[in-house]
Design an enzyme around this catalytic site. Structure first.
Site, PDB file in Angstrom:
ATOM      1  N   ASP A  25      52.183  50.680  -5.974  1.00  0.00           N
ATOM      2  CA  ASP A  25      51.718  51.666  -6.507  1.00  0.00           C
ATOM      3  C   ASP A  25      53.510  51.730  -7.500  1.00  0.00           C
ATOM      4  OD1 ASP A  25      52.247  54.212  -5.860  1.00  0.00           O
ATOM      5  OD2 ASP A  25      52.673  54.416  -4.046  1.00  0.00           O
ATOM      6  N   HIS A  42      49.841  53.276 -15.309  1.00  0.00           N
ATOM      7  CA  HIS A  42      47.851  52.211 -15.530  1.00  0.00           C
ATOM      8  C   HIS A  42      47.295  51.008 -16.213  1.00  0.00           C
ATOM      9  CE1 HIS A  42      47.606  54.976 -12.581  1.00  0.00           C
ATOM     10  NE2 HIS A  42      47.195  56.347 -13.276  1.00  0.00           N
ATOM     11  N   LEU A 136      42.655  31.017  -5.737  1.00  0.00           N
ATOM     12  CA  LEU A 136      42.701  32.021  -5.231  1.00  0.00           C
ATOM     13  C   LEU A 136      41.384  32.966  -4.606  1.00  0.00           C
ATOM     14  CD1 LEU A 136      45.305  33.976  -4.851  1.00  0.00           C
ATOM     15  CD2 LEU A 136      45.201  34.867  -6.483  1.00  0.00           C
ATOM     16  N   SER A 197      49.261  55.205   3.886  1.00  0.00           N
ATOM     17  CA  SER A 197      47.833  55.157   2.993  1.00  0.00           C
ATOM     18  C   SER A 197      46.067  54.957   2.734  1.00  0.00           C
ATOM     19  CB  SER A 197      48.364  55.132   0.890  1.00  0.00           C
ATOM     20  OG  SER A 197      49.852  55.701   1.034  1.00  0.00           O
ATOM     21  N   GLU A 208      53.141  41.607   8.845  1.00  0.00           N
ATOM     22  CA  GLU A 208      54.626  41.681   8.151  1.00  0.00           C
ATOM     23  C   GLU A 208      54.671  43.188   7.032  1.00  0.00           C
ATOM     24  OE1 GLU A 208      57.531  40.968   9.396  1.00  0.00           O
ATOM     25  OE2 GLU A 208      55.851  40.419  11.315  1.00  0.00           O
TER      26      GLU A 208
HETATM   27  C1  IPE Z   1      47.838  54.587  -2.745  1.00  0.00           C
HETATM   28  O1  IPE Z   1      48.704  54.708  -4.129  1.00  0.00           O
HETATM   29  C2  IPE Z   1      46.828  53.722  -3.241  1.00  0.00           C
HETATM   30  C3  IPE Z   1      47.068  52.711  -4.304  1.00  0.00           C
HETATM   31  C4  IPE Z   1      47.629  52.430  -4.865  1.00  0.00           C
HETATM   32  C5  IPE Z   1      45.651  52.322  -4.822  1.00  0.00           C
HETATM   33  P1  IPE Z   1      48.789  56.517  -3.430  1.00  0.00           P
HETATM   34  O2  IPE Z   1      50.102  56.384  -5.176  1.00  0.00           O
HETATM   35  O3  IPE Z   1      47.515  56.983  -3.350  1.00  0.00           O
HETATM   36  O4  IPE Z   1      49.489  56.914  -2.326  1.00  0.00           O
HETATM   37  P2  IPE Z   1      49.591  58.281  -1.858  1.00  0.00           P
HETATM   38  O5  IPE Z   1      49.102  59.683  -2.324  1.00  0.00           O
HETATM   39  O6  IPE Z   1      51.297  58.461  -2.379  1.00  0.00           O
HETATM   40  O7  IPE Z   1      49.748  58.124  -0.455  1.00  0.00           O
HETATM   41  C1  IPE Z   2      49.199  53.685  -8.054  1.00  0.00           C
HETATM   42  O1  IPE Z   2      50.370  54.357  -8.715  1.00  0.00           O
HETATM   43  C2  IPE Z   2      48.319  53.372  -9.106  1.00  0.00           C
HETATM   44  C3  IPE Z   2      47.229  54.273  -8.339  1.00  0.00           C
HETATM   45  C4  IPE Z   2      47.112  55.167  -7.161  1.00  0.00           C
HETATM   46  C5  IPE Z   2      45.586  53.976  -9.083  1.00  0.00           C
HETATM   47  P1  IPE Z   2      50.482  55.411  -8.652  1.00  0.00           P
HETATM   48  O2  IPE Z   2      49.297  56.766  -9.703  1.00  0.00           O
HETATM   49  O3  IPE Z   2      50.149  56.329  -7.726  1.00  0.00           O
HETATM   50  O4  IPE Z   2      52.094  55.949  -9.646  1.00  0.00           O
HETATM   51  P2  IPE Z   2      53.075  56.934  -8.889  1.00  0.00           P
HETATM   52  O5  IPE Z   2      52.846  56.906  -7.410  1.00  0.00           O
HETATM   53  O6  IPE Z   2      52.607  58.630  -9.088  1.00  0.00           O
HETATM   54  O7  IPE Z   2      54.268  56.386  -9.503  1.00  0.00           O
HETATM   55 MG    MG Z   3      51.500  56.649  -6.135  1.00  0.00          MG
END
Ligand code: IPE
Ligand code: IPE
Ligand code: MG
Length: 248
Positions: A25, A42, A136, A197, A208
């Site tokens: 994230d 991304h 892996l 999430s 953990e």
């Molecule tokens: C969780 O991250 C999903 C992925 C990392 C693919 P999100 O950014 O989508 O989750 P929320 O919306 O903050 O809970």
């Molecule tokens: C995680 O990064 C990747 C996906 C959910 C696809 P985010 O896109 O959620 O990045 P933030 O949380 O907005 O910073």
């Molecule tokens: Mg996110």
């Protein structure tokens, strides 16, 4: 790929988790902090994945599950969703041969039915090509949701005519997308968010958690090492008492 600095040796880790799952994230915030579009975040996150895969092999982790696209992520603007789909396709095109040569076995968890047929084929082909690799297991959660997985399991249990008295934890596990993969020992979430999430709801019953404020594109080998060190210090009791204090 970015040139990498020489690897510094690190002290061996005492207790290595067999299976690490990561909620990758913070890509969007990483991009925003640089004045870049979200998709640049991304892409940076995807580049980072190569480093983390290598580090997992180095630290002798056997399974790495990455949460890359959730069932809820369809709700993002369509250009971001399409961009993410293109990134996955691109990664498979560019990295599959190297991953295969390095002995990485690819698995997918989630539903492929909503993906475009070309991408679906590429995922299936990558899974098939690498099925005998054993360095892996890299399990990619794409169009994955924990609730969706449970619904899918219930549907299949009913379709297979399973009787109520036959239902056990082991049987339910075998109906999950993760069939054959041990439950995650350690779940890492980057970017400081403290929530599940919809990730691995069933499988994480005794995992953990390690949460770091580091955004995913900056989560490197040293950060992974820190997470593994923290895990090494944990006392996993599984509802019992600390080792050596159990009732006979
Ligand atoms: C969780 O991250 C999903 C992925 C990392 C693919 P999100 O950014 O989508 O989750 P929320 O919306 O903050 O809970
Ligand atoms: C995680 O990064 C990747 C996906 C959910 C696809 P985010 O896109 O959620 O990045 P933030 O949380 O907005 O910073
Ligand atoms: Mg996110």
């Amino acid at each position: 790929m970015m040139p990498e600095s020489p690897i510094q040796p690190l002290e061996p880790i005492q207790k290595v988790p067999r299976h690490i799952a990561i909620v990758m994230d913070g890509n969007g915030r990483w991009a925003a902090s640089r004045g870049l579009p979200r998709l640049a975040g991304h892409r940076a996150g995807t580049e980072n994945l190569r480093r983390v895969i290598r580090a997992c092999v180095e630290f002798n982790v056997k399974v790495l599950t990455i949460y890359a696209f959730s069932t809820e992520n369809w709700g993002r603007p369509s250009d971001e969703v399409e961009g993410l789909m293109m990134i996955l396709e691109d990664v498979i095109d560019r990295e599959l041969d190297e991953l295969h040569a390095e002995g990485v076995r690819l698995r997918h968890i989630g539903r492929l039915d909503r993906l475009n047929p070309r991408l679906r084929e590429k995922v299936l082909n990558a899974v098939e090509l690498t099925k005998n690799n054993d360095q892996l297991v890299l399990c990619i959660a794409w169009n994955y949701g924990g609730r969706d997985e449970i619904i899918c399991a219930i549907q299949n249990l009913i379709a297979d005519g399973i009787k109520p008295e036959q239902i056990s934890e082991e049987l339910v596990s075998n109906y999950m997308f993760t069939v054959g993969i041990p439950d995650p020992d350690l779940i890492i979430r980057t970017s400081g968010e403290m929530r599940i999430s919809n990730f691995l709801i069933w499988q994480s019953a005794y995992s953990e958690w390690y949460i770091t404020p580091t955004l995913w594109p900056d989560f490197n080998r040293e950060e992974l090492y820190k997470a593994l060190q923290a895990y090494s210090q944990r006392d996993r009791r599984f509802g019992k008492l600390t080792n050596g204090c159990e009732k006979d």
